[in-house]
Design a protein around this motif. Sequence first.
Motif, PDB file in Angstrom:
ATOM      1  N   GLU A   1       0.838  -1.208   0.000  1.00 59.94           N
ATOM      2  CA  GLU A   1       0.000   0.000   0.000  1.00 59.94           C
ATOM      3  C   GLU A   1       0.872   1.257   0.000  1.00 59.94           C
ATOM      4  OE1 GLU A   1      -3.084   0.272   2.936  1.00 59.94           O
ATOM      5  OE2 GLU A   1      -3.716  -1.797   2.586  1.00 59.94           O
ATOM      6  N   PHE A   2       1.926   1.246   0.821  1.00 61.13           N
ATOM      7  CA  PHE A   2       2.845   2.393   0.878  1.00 61.13           C
ATOM      8  C   PHE A   2       3.460   2.669  -0.501  1.00 61.13           C
ATOM      9  CE2 PHE A   2       7.406   3.445   1.087  1.00 61.13           C
ATOM     10  CZ  PHE A   2       7.320   4.751   1.536  1.00 61.13           C
ATOM     11  N   VAL A   3       3.918   1.627  -1.181  1.00 60.03           N
ATOM     12  CA  VAL A   3       4.533   1.772  -2.505  1.00 60.03           C
ATOM     13  C   VAL A   3       3.522   2.343  -3.500  1.00 60.03           C
ATOM     14  CG1 VAL A   3       5.436   0.462  -4.461  1.00 60.03           C
ATOM     15  CG2 VAL A   3       6.326   0.048  -2.181  1.00 60.03           C
ATOM     16  N   LEU A   4       2.298   1.832  -3.486  1.00 59.46           N
ATOM     17  CA  LEU A   4       1.265   2.319  -4.404  1.00 59.46           C
ATOM     18  C   LEU A   4       0.949   3.795  -4.159  1.00 59.46           C
ATOM     19  CD1 LEU A   4      -1.088  -0.786  -4.399  1.00 59.46           C
ATOM     20  CD2 LEU A   4       0.343   0.005  -6.291  1.00 59.46           C
ATOM     21  N   GLN A   5       0.914   4.180  -2.899  1.00 59.26           N
ATOM     22  CA  GLN A   5       0.629   5.581  -2.576  1.00 59.26           C
ATOM     23  C   GLN A   5       1.798   6.488  -2.958  1.00 59.26           C
ATOM     24  OE1 GLN A   5      -0.364   5.675   1.588  1.00 59.26           O
ATOM     25  NE2 GLN A   5      -2.268   4.538   1.294  1.00 59.26           N
ATOM     26  N   ARG A   6       2.990   6.021  -2.700  1.00 60.98           N
ATOM     27  CA  ARG A   6       4.164   6.870  -2.925  1.00 60.98           C
ATOM     28  C   ARG A   6       4.514   7.018  -4.401  1.00 60.98           C
ATOM     29  NH1 ARG A   6      10.103   6.725  -0.311  1.00 60.98           N
ATOM     30  NH2 ARG A   6      10.896   8.471  -1.523  1.00 60.98           N
ATOM     31  N   PHE A   7       4.586   5.909  -5.138  1.00 58.29           N
ATOM     32  CA  PHE A   7       5.090   5.960  -6.504  1.00 58.29           C
ATOM     33  C   PHE A   7       3.993   6.060  -7.567  1.00 58.29           C
ATOM     34  CE2 PHE A   7       8.451   3.670  -4.146  1.00 58.29           C
ATOM     35  CZ  PHE A   7       9.436   4.618  -4.259  1.00 58.29           C
ATOM     36  N   PHE A   8       2.764   5.755  -7.190  1.00 61.93           N
ATOM     37  CA  PHE A   8       1.677   5.797  -8.173  1.00 61.93           C
ATOM     38  C   PHE A   8       0.602   6.811  -7.791  1.00 61.93           C
ATOM     39  CE2 PHE A   8       3.767   1.728  -8.572  1.00 61.93           C
ATOM     40  CZ  PHE A   8       3.994   1.664  -9.935  1.00 61.93           C
ATOM     41  N   ASN A   9       0.890   7.614  -6.780  1.00 61.66           N
ATOM     42  CA  ASN A   9       0.006   8.712  -6.354  1.00 61.66           C
ATOM     43  C   ASN A   9      -1.428   8.263  -6.128  1.00 61.66           C
ATOM     44  OD1 ASN A   9       2.150  10.585  -6.557  1.00 61.66           O
ATOM     45  ND2 ASN A   9       1.797  10.754  -8.756  1.00 61.66           N
ATOM     46  N   MET A  10      -1.590   7.143  -5.457  1.00 62.68           N
ATOM     47  CA  MET A  10      -2.934   6.630  -5.167  1.00 62.68           C
ATOM     48  C   MET A  10      -3.348   7.047  -3.764  1.00 62.68           C
ATOM     49  SD  MET A  10      -2.871   2.805  -6.647  1.00 62.68           S
ATOM     50  CE  MET A  10      -2.391   2.480  -8.332  1.00 62.68           C
TER      51      MET A  10
ATOM     52  N   GLN B   1      -5.440   6.218  -0.199  1.00 62.27           N
ATOM     53  CA  GLN B   1      -5.375   5.039   0.664  1.00 62.27           C
ATOM     54  C   GLN B   1      -6.388   3.975   0.247  1.00 62.27           C
ATOM     55  OE1 GLN B   1      -5.675   5.961   4.797  1.00 62.27           O
ATOM     56  NE2 GLN B   1      -5.194   3.873   5.467  1.00 62.27           N
ATOM     57  N   ASP B   2      -7.601   4.367  -0.078  1.00 59.55           N
ATOM     58  CA  ASP B   2      -8.640   3.397  -0.454  1.00 59.55           C
ATOM     59  C   ASP B   2      -8.294   2.681  -1.757  1.00 59.55           C
ATOM     60  OD1 ASP B   2     -10.089   4.025   1.793  1.00 59.55           O
ATOM     61  OD2 ASP B   2     -11.364   5.498   0.746  1.00 59.55           O
ATOM     62  N   ARG B   3      -7.845   3.430  -2.738  1.00 58.25           N
ATOM     63  CA  ARG B   3      -7.499   2.807  -4.025  1.00 58.25           C
ATOM     64  C   ARG B   3      -6.286   1.886  -3.875  1.00 58.25           C
ATOM     65  NH1 ARG B   3      -5.569   5.230  -9.628  1.00 58.25           N
ATOM     66  NH2 ARG B   3      -6.124   3.452 -10.910  1.00 58.25           N
ATOM     67  N   ALA B   4      -5.283   2.345  -3.128  1.00 62.72           N
ATOM     68  CA  ALA B   4      -4.097   1.522  -2.887  1.00 62.72           C
ATOM     69  C   ALA B   4      -4.476   0.226  -2.175  1.00 62.72           C
ATOM     70  CB  ALA B   4      -3.071   2.297  -2.068  1.00 62.72           C
ATOM     71  N   HIS B   5      -5.385   0.321  -1.217  1.00 59.84           N
ATOM     72  CA  HIS B   5      -5.837  -0.883  -0.489  1.00 59.84           C
ATOM     73  C   HIS B   5      -6.551  -1.848  -1.444  1.00 59.84           C
ATOM     74  CE1 HIS B   5      -7.022  -3.261   2.980  1.00 59.84           C
ATOM     75  NE2 HIS B   5      -8.253  -3.312   2.475  1.00 59.84           N
TER      76      HIS B   5
ATOM     77  N   ALA C   1      -1.621  -7.454 -10.607  1.00 61.01           N
ATOM     78  CA  ALA C   1      -2.562  -6.370 -10.906  1.00 61.01           C
ATOM     79  C   ALA C   1      -1.838  -5.275 -11.687  1.00 61.01           C
ATOM     80  CB  ALA C   1      -3.151  -5.785  -9.636  1.00 61.01           C
ATOM     81  N   VAL C   2      -2.577  -4.632 -12.573  1.00 65.56           N
ATOM     82  CA  VAL C   2      -2.060  -3.470 -13.300  1.00 65.56           C
ATOM     83  C   VAL C   2      -2.184  -2.275 -12.362  1.00 65.56           C
ATOM     84  CG1 VAL C   2      -2.370  -1.962 -15.283  1.00 65.56           C
ATOM     85  CG2 VAL C   2      -2.747  -4.418 -15.521  1.00 65.56           C
ATOM     86  N   VAL C   3      -1.075  -1.617 -12.105  1.00 70.29           N
ATOM     87  CA  VAL C   3      -1.095  -0.469 -11.199  1.00 70.29           C
ATOM     88  C   VAL C   3      -1.008   0.858 -11.942  1.00 70.29           C
ATOM     89  CG1 VAL C   3      -0.238  -1.770  -9.232  1.00 70.29           C
ATOM     90  CG2 VAL C   3       1.383  -0.662 -10.739  1.00 70.29           C
ATOM     91  N   GLY C   4      -0.747   0.820 -13.252  1.00 78.88           N
ATOM     92  CA  GLY C   4      -0.704   2.040 -14.048  1.00 78.88           C
ATOM     93  C   GLY C   4      -0.310   1.740 -15.477  1.00 78.88           C
ATOM     94  N   VAL C   5      -0.629   2.678 -16.373  1.00 80.51           N
ATOM     95  CA  VAL C   5      -0.280   2.572 -17.790  1.00 80.51           C
ATOM     96  C   VAL C   5       0.424   3.879 -18.176  1.00 80.51           C
ATOM     97  CG1 VAL C   5      -1.141   2.245 -20.127  1.00 80.51           C
ATOM     98  CG2 VAL C   5      -2.270   1.085 -18.219  1.00 80.51           C
ATOM     99  N   TYR C   6       1.647   3.736 -18.696  1.00 84.12           N
ATOM    100  CA  TYR C   6       2.488   4.906 -18.962  1.00 84.12           C
ATOM    101  C   TYR C   6       3.290   4.720 -20.247  1.00 84.12           C
ATOM    102  CZ  TYR C   6       1.732   5.370 -13.918  1.00 84.12           C
ATOM    103  OH  TYR C   6       1.169   5.456 -12.666  1.00 84.12           O
ATOM    104  N   PRO C   7       3.836   5.817 -20.799  1.00 90.84           N
ATOM    105  CA  PRO C   7       4.818   5.684 -21.876  1.00 90.84           C
ATOM    106  C   PRO C   7       6.039   4.924 -21.349  1.00 90.84           C
ATOM    107  CG  PRO C   7       4.047   7.951 -21.722  1.00 90.84           C
ATOM    108  CD  PRO C   7       3.501   7.222 -20.541  1.00 90.84           C
ATOM    109  N   PHE C   8       6.838   4.372 -22.259  1.00 84.37           N
ATOM    110  CA  PHE C   8       7.939   3.475 -21.892  1.00 84.37           C
ATOM    111  C   PHE C   8       8.851   4.033 -20.804  1.00 84.37           C
ATOM    112  CE2 PHE C   8      12.279   1.939 -22.364  1.00 84.37           C
ATOM    113  CZ  PHE C   8      12.080   0.582 -22.207  1.00 84.37           C
TER     114      PHE C   8
END
Length: 134
Positions: free
Chosen positions: A72-81, A83-87, A99-106
């Motif tokens: 959860e900490f990693v999702l919040q910190r690096f993917f700007n999620m 708390q509820d979404r990260a959980h 799980a897919v945590v994000g879609v970005y350019p290369f």
Amino acid sequence: MTTAPWNFNEPCCTRLGDPRLGDPRLGDDDDKDRRGGNSVDVSTRTKPKTKRPSLYKVLMLNDDYTPMEFVEFVLQRFFNMGQDRAHGIMLTVHNKGVAVVGVYPFEIAETKVTQVMDCARSNQHPLQCTMEKE
């Protein structure tokens, strides 16, 4: 009344009758030879079409050792999620294994994967994060 120093009947930047420049009203034969016959030179300006960059999915993989709170900490910190979404995503990773945590350019996807992996290693967790083309 004074007369203007220019002549409206004469083409701009060309003197009529000058053998070096040719008469623009007569369709100079030398021009045809240089252009390859009776072809007409048309200059077109095309807008360069920019191609959208390829997108990459950032995937987080489940393991049996990394604490859920750290994920959860990693999702919040690096993917700007939040708390509820990260959980919610953490539970998806835990239950489905990935799980897919994000879609970005290369470049951005690669940076996110590196950040997550470095953070996990520095905290002595075996958390895995990968990317694949969408």
